[in-house]
Design a protein around this motif. Structure first.
Motif, mmCIF file in Angstrom:
data_model
loop_
_atom_site.group_PDB
_atom_site.id
_atom_site.type_symbol
_atom_site.label_atom_id
_atom_site.label_comp_id
_atom_site.label_asym_id
_atom_site.label_seq_id
_atom_site.Cartn_x
_atom_site.Cartn_y
_atom_site.Cartn_z
ATOM 1 N N HIS A 199 0.801 -1.205 0.000
ATOM 2 C CA HIS A 199 0.000 0.000 0.000
ATOM 3 C C HIS A 199 0.846 1.272 0.000
ATOM 4 N N GLN A 200 0.324 2.274 -0.682
ATOM 5 C CA GLN A 200 0.966 3.585 -0.711
ATOM 6 C C GLN A 200 0.056 4.615 -0.056
ATOM 7 N N SER A 201 0.593 5.792 0.175
ATOM 8 C CA SER A 201 -0.191 6.881 0.735
ATOM 9 C C SER A 201 -1.327 7.245 -0.209
ATOM 10 N N PRO A 202 -2.553 7.386 0.306
ATOM 11 C CA PRO A 202 -3.672 7.772 -0.563
ATOM 12 C C PRO A 202 -3.466 9.150 -1.171
ATOM 13 N N PHE A 203 -2.708 9.995 -0.477
ATOM 14 C CA PHE A 203 -2.454 11.342 -0.994
ATOM 15 C C PHE A 203 -1.460 11.312 -2.158
ATOM 16 N N VAL A 204 -0.416 10.484 -2.041
ATOM 17 C CA VAL A 204 0.554 10.375 -3.125
ATOM 18 C C VAL A 204 -0.105 9.801 -4.372
ATOM 19 N N VAL A 205 -0.808 8.678 -4.199
ATOM 20 C CA VAL A 205 -1.474 8.042 -5.337
ATOM 21 C C VAL A 205 -2.535 8.971 -5.922
ATOM 22 N N GLY A 206 -3.344 9.564 -5.043
ATOM 23 C CA GLY A 206 -4.412 10.437 -5.513
ATOM 24 C C GLY A 206 -3.886 11.632 -6.292
ATOM 25 N N VAL A 207 -2.839 12.262 -5.784
ATOM 26 C CA VAL A 207 -2.305 13.467 -6.440
ATOM 27 C C VAL A 207 -1.633 13.124 -7.768
ATOM 28 N N VAL A 208 -0.857 12.036 -7.815
ATOM 29 C CA VAL A 208 -0.194 11.655 -9.065
ATOM 30 C C VAL A 208 -1.227 11.323 -10.138
ATOM 31 N N LEU A 209 -2.241 10.550 -9.767
ATOM 32 C CA LEU A 209 -3.286 10.228 -10.736
ATOM 33 C C LEU A 209 -4.106 11.453 -11.096
ATOM 34 N N LEU A 210 -4.256 12.369 -10.142
ATOM 35 C CA LEU A 210 -4.961 13.618 -10.428
ATOM 36 C C LEU A 210 -4.231 14.400 -11.517
ATOM 37 N N VAL A 211 -2.902 14.481 -11.419
ATOM 38 C CA VAL A 211 -2.117 15.179 -12.440
ATOM 39 C C VAL A 211 -2.331 14.519 -13.801
ATOM 40 N N ALA A 212 -2.343 13.174 -13.827
ATOM 41 C CA ALA A 212 -2.557 12.460 -15.087
ATOM 42 C C ALA A 212 -3.936 12.765 -15.659
ATOM 43 N N GLY A 213 -4.950 12.746 -14.797
ATOM 44 C CA GLY A 213 -6.298 13.043 -15.258
ATOM 45 C C GLY A 213 -6.444 14.466 -15.753
ATOM 46 N N VAL A 214 -5.843 15.402 -15.032
ATOM 47 C CA VAL A 214 -5.913 16.809 -15.440
ATOM 48 C C VAL A 214 -5.240 17.001 -16.795
ATOM 49 N N ALA A 215 -4.112 16.306 -17.015
ATOM 50 C CA ALA A 215 -3.393 16.441 -18.280
ATOM 51 C C ALA A 215 -4.277 16.060 -19.465
ATOM 52 N N VAL A 216 -5.051 14.979 -19.320
ATOM 53 C CA VAL A 216 -5.931 14.542 -20.408
ATOM 54 C C VAL A 216 -7.180 15.420 -20.481
ATOM 55 N N ALA A 217 -7.686 15.861 -19.323
ATOM 56 C CA ALA A 217 -8.861 16.730 -19.326
ATOM 57 C C ALA A 217 -8.556 18.073 -19.982
ATOM 58 N N VAL A 218 -7.352 18.592 -19.763
ATOM 59 C CA VAL A 218 -6.947 19.842 -20.412
ATOM 60 C C VAL A 218 -6.942 19.671 -21.933
ATOM 61 N N TRP B 217 -10.394 15.360 -11.206
ATOM 62 C CA TRP B 217 -9.533 15.619 -12.369
ATOM 63 C C TRP B 217 -10.290 16.328 -13.484
ATOM 64 N N GLY B 218 -11.523 15.916 -13.745
ATOM 65 C CA GLY B 218 -12.283 16.535 -14.827
ATOM 66 C C GLY B 218 -12.626 17.980 -14.535
ATOM 67 N N CYS B 219 -13.035 18.229 -13.294
ATOM 68 C CA CYS B 219 -13.401 19.587 -12.900
ATOM 69 C C CYS B 219 -12.192 20.512 -12.968
ATOM 70 N N LEU B 220 -11.075 20.058 -12.414
ATOM 71 C CA LEU B 220 -9.870 20.889 -12.387
ATOM 72 C C LEU B 220 -9.304 21.071 -13.791
ATOM 73 N N GLY B 221 -9.311 19.990 -14.569
ATOM 74 C CA GLY B 221 -8.771 20.070 -15.921
ATOM 75 C C GLY B 221 -9.568 20.998 -16.813
ATOM 76 N N SER B 222 -10.903 20.936 -16.717
ATOM 77 C CA SER B 222 -11.742 21.814 -17.545
ATOM 78 C C SER B 222 -11.546 23.275 -17.168
ATOM 79 N N THR B 223 -11.351 23.540 -15.886
ATOM 80 C CA THR B 223 -11.133 24.916 -15.435
ATOM 81 C C THR B 223 -9.794 25.454 -15.938
ATOM 82 N N ILE B 224 -8.738 24.631 -15.786
ATOM 83 C CA ILE B 224 -7.411 25.054 -16.255
ATOM 84 C C ILE B 224 -7.439 25.309 -17.755
ATOM 85 N N ALA B 225 -8.096 24.418 -18.493
ATOM 86 C CA ALA B 225 -8.176 24.593 -19.945
ATOM 87 C C ALA B 225 -8.922 25.862 -20.315
ATOM 88 N N ALA B 226 -10.023 26.139 -19.612
ATOM 89 C CA ALA B 226 -10.815 27.328 -19.920
ATOM 90 C C ALA B 226 -10.033 28.611 -19.660
#
Length: 423
Positions: free
Chosen positions: A14-33, A151-160
């Motif tokens: 197991h890994q930290s939920p914050f580390v996993v969550g944030v890394v995957l969040l960056v990946a999701g934001v990258a595609v959402a942008v 990720w979708g919410c943050l990515g759409s905002t950054i893109a806009a």
């Protein structure tokens, strides 16, 4: 001995939920942008490629279409090659799609590039939750899902916010290359910081390729465990046809119908009543912005309570009335609906994923199961545009009627979740 073995598995698996969550969040934001880079510059693209409004609309709608076709194969591929590997592949596909768009000379090629990017989005959204369930301790999954879920919410905002400025400064080529670079950076983060553990599934150690992302006792009755000896059979789609999964999917489809009904039509409805385009766009996306707070918060609360059903039902319960209010009111009630949907309704994004993990019949179904979930999500989003447009009528003025139907659908989704047996 047993406690030592369990402790060892916990340390290694197991890994930290914050580390996993944030890394995957960056990946999701990258595609959402990459997904949302088009709407704010659509007029410019229509001019550059001599596209009619009907043709230009495919630059966005192709994403929903691709999710319907690619979701199930994504689950199979995640099972075959591993969810982490497929996430990295998805980010690579996003880069490839952007490069095709960068070199596009016609509208057909540009639309084709968006289809490739849509494949990346579907694969990523299918595999992300599987990685979370695999890498994070079961009692902290809600926290990680809540972080990943925005990720979708943050990515759409950054893109806009970013796209118009970047496009004005660097043109189409610079915009496409910049966002492709972001996706490549995210792929490196996933490769370096996400570790897929070797875990036990029905008494078997996982090889790391076909990942079983749930603990042995997750969502299994004693009878089910007794029927699942070592070497359990290959997962089949028919195993997903259970009462509880069907009820959860009904709630998920209702949620996506209401969400897309707001994102796709509320700006037009408000502009027809005299609102400035910028203000109307802000009103429709504000609930998604607020989910940056509500999704991780409700995920953490569900972990603390050890239950996700009460929060999931409560969050879904507000979706219908809030959608109705946004369709029929332009005053205080509208702003109350924005706040309530953002702080409560949108908090269900991560809860749906963690609840689904709890009701899957057995761990081996995780990969193909996520493919089916993303397919249901895509169908709900398609209905949120196609069905609602029909409800609004040819002139898009039947606001009360459409809002009323959407409110009923929201309540129906809440009732389905209430009947669903989720811990």
């Amino acid at each position: 001995m047993r406690k030592e073995a369990e402790s060892e598995r916990g340390k290694a698996g197991h890994q930290s939920p914050f580390v996993v969550g944030v890394v995957l969040l960056v990946a999701g934001v990258a595609v959402a942008v990459i997904q949302y880079k088009v709407p704010t510059i659509l007029t410019d693209l229509m001019s550059m490629f001599s596209m009619s409004p009907e043709v230009a609309s495919w630059l966005m709608s192709i994403f929903t279409l691709m999710s319907i076709f690619v979701a199930l194969p994504s689950g199979v591929l995640a099972q075959r090659f591993g969810a982490k590997s497929m996430m990295i592949v998805a980010l690579g596909i996003a880069v490839a799609g952007s490069l095709i768009g960068f070199s596009a000379g016609t509208s057909a090629v540009l639309i084709a590039s968006r289809a490739v990017e849509g494949v990346a989005l579907t694969v990523l959204t299918t595999c992300g939750p599987i990685v979370v369930q695999t890498c994070v301790r079961r009692d902290r999954v809600g926290t990680a899902m809540g972080i990943w879920g925005i990720w979708g919410c943050l990515g759409s905002t950054i893109a806009a916010v970013m796209t118009p400025t970047v496009f004005e400064s660097f043109g189409l080529g610079g915009t496409w290359i910049l966002f492709a670079g972001f996706a490549a950076f995210a792929a490196v983060l996933v490769a370096v910081f996400v570790r897929m553990p070797r875990i036990q599934a029905f008494g078997r150690e996982d090889s790391g390729r076909s990942v079983a992302p749930f603990r042995k006792d997750a969502a299994l009755s004693d009878a089910q465990r007794a029927e699942a000896p070592p070497g359990a059979s290959k997962p089949r789609y028919r195993e997903l046809f259970t009462r509880d999964i069907a009820l959860l999917f009904a709630g998920l489809a209702s949620f996506n119908i209401c969400l897309l009904a707001i994102l796709a039509f509320v700006p037009t409805i408000l502009q027809m009543q005299g609102f400035d385009p910028t203000v109307s766009g802000f009103i429709s996306t504000a609930p998604m912005l607020l989910s940056v707070v509500s999704s991780p918060l409700l995920g953490a609360v569900s972990d603390r309570l050890g239950r996700s059903k009460p929060l999931l039902v409560a969050s879904m319960l507000v979706m219908g009335p809030c959608t109705f209010a946004l369709y029929v009111d332009t005053g205080v009630l509208m702003w109350c609906a924005v706040a309530l949907m953002g702080f409560v309704g949108m908090g269900s994004v991560g809860l749906f994923l963690s609840a689904y993990a709890k009701i899957l019949p057995r761990p081996e179904l995780a990969s193909i199961g996520m493919g089916v979930l993303v397919l249901v999500q895509g169908v709900g989003q398609f209905l949120g545009t196609f069905l609602v447009q029909a409800l609004l009528g040819p002139s898009l003025t039947e606001w009360t009627f459409a809002g009323g139907v959407l409110m009923v659908l929201g309540f129906a989704g809440s009732f389905a979740l209430f009947l669903c047996r989720i811990r």
